[in-house]
Design an enzyme around this catalytic site. Structure first.
Site, PDB file in Angstrom:
ATOM      1  N   SER A 131       0.851  -1.196   0.000  1.00  0.00           N
ATOM      2  CA  SER A 131       0.000   0.000   0.000  1.00  0.00           C
ATOM      3  C   SER A 131       0.877   1.232   0.000  1.00  0.00           C
ATOM      4  O   SER A 131       2.033   1.188   0.452  1.00  0.00           O
ATOM      5  CB  SER A 131      -0.887   0.007   1.250  1.00  0.00           C
ATOM      6  OG  SER A 131      -1.503   1.264   1.443  1.00  0.00           O
ATOM      7  N   TYR A 144      -2.007  -0.313  10.312  1.00  0.00           N
ATOM      8  CA  TYR A 144      -2.078  -0.743   8.919  1.00  0.00           C
ATOM      9  C   TYR A 144      -0.792  -0.388   8.177  1.00  0.00           C
ATOM     10  O   TYR A 144      -0.241  -1.208   7.426  1.00  0.00           O
ATOM     11  CB  TYR A 144      -3.276  -0.082   8.242  1.00  0.00           C
ATOM     12  CG  TYR A 144      -3.480  -0.518   6.813  1.00  0.00           C
ATOM     13  CD1 TYR A 144      -3.964  -1.783   6.514  1.00  0.00           C
ATOM     14  CD2 TYR A 144      -3.195   0.345   5.757  1.00  0.00           C
ATOM     15  CE1 TYR A 144      -4.151  -2.190   5.205  1.00  0.00           C
ATOM     16  CE2 TYR A 144      -3.381  -0.043   4.447  1.00  0.00           C
ATOM     17  CZ  TYR A 144      -3.852  -1.313   4.167  1.00  0.00           C
ATOM     18  OH  TYR A 144      -4.026  -1.702   2.867  1.00  0.00           O
TER      19      TYR A 144
END
Length: 247
Positions: A131, A144
């Site tokens: 990501s 995350y």
């Protein structure tokens, strides 16, 4: 336009029943690959096997089933993952262990189980989904971001470890994508419409990334024609990580 450049190859896609994983499964199938979806849910379009990547035994049984059904494993797409929202003080130890167990160790489990089969392949490749949060500081994404940062580093280390074996390891780094997970986040917002507009506006292209765009990058990284691509992170983020657009 579709081709058959993956004809005869078998691609495992974890988390392939929805979102980016489902788009990747479709893209591989369209280009002639045998597709095996490993997910908690069944794929409605492709051969699938129920698998929780946080359970090593389930991973081993699933890979064995793929081997038995298709005869081998050539491509592994480590896409299964879960999200987390919060600062470093807002997520409990239990949440940290859970997210890292799925997002990081899930990739470790699937990769190490598939490696003996990849060594037998003429076109072995691993593609990990990371990501832009891995390398870009985003608000309330501490857990995350840490999990995806670890995936980025893992990708580079795996690429170095296995390059001599001809096994290419790369990762794709999506921006905010229009996936079920993002939709669930929007539904939790006080004003979902305004929140979606904010997410779209922060990407220089002015829109969310589509799962199909990320899938195209995954297929590109796995393509046997790209033999010199290894240890690469390919950003599909609408310019978010690299551009600063001044209005």
């Amino acid at each position: 336009m579709t081709t058959n450049d993956f004809h005869g190859l078998t691609a495992i896609v974890s988390g392939g029943a929805s979102g980016i994983g489902a788009a990747a499964a479709d893209a591989f199938a369209a280009r002639g690959a045998n597709v095996a979806v490993l997910d908690l849910n069944e794929s409605g379009k492709h051969w699938s096997h129920k698998c929780d990547v946080s359970d090593d035994n389930q991973v081993r049984l699933a890979v064995a089933a793929v081997k038995e059904h298709f005869g081998g494993v050539d491509i592994v797409v480590n896409n299964a993952g879960i999200g987390a929202v919060g600062t470093v003080e807002e997520n409990s130890d239990k949440q940290w262990f859970r997210v890292l167990d799925v997002n990081l160790l899930g990739m470790v489990r699937l990769s190490r189980t598939c490696l003996p089969h990849l060594r037998e392949s003429a076109a072995p490749a691993i593609v990990n989904t990371t990501s832009i949060a891995a390398l870009t500081g985003l608000v309330k994404r501490a857990l995350y971001s840490a999990s995806k940062g670890a995936v980025h580093s893992l990708t580079l280390a795996m690429a170095a470890d296995h390059v001599a074996e001809g096994i290419r390891v790369n990762c794709v780094s999506p921006g905010t994508a229009d996936t079920p997970w993002v939709q669930r986040l929007l539904e939790q917002a006080e004003d979902p419409v305004a929140e979606r507009a904010r997410l779209e506006a922060r990407q220089p292209t002015g829109r969310l990334v589509t799962p199909e765009e990320v899938a195209a990058a995954i297929v590109y990284l796995a393509d046997p024609a790209n033999k010199s691509l290894t240890g690469t992170s390919l950003a599909v983020d609408g310019g978010l990580a690299g551009l600063r657009i001044v209005q």
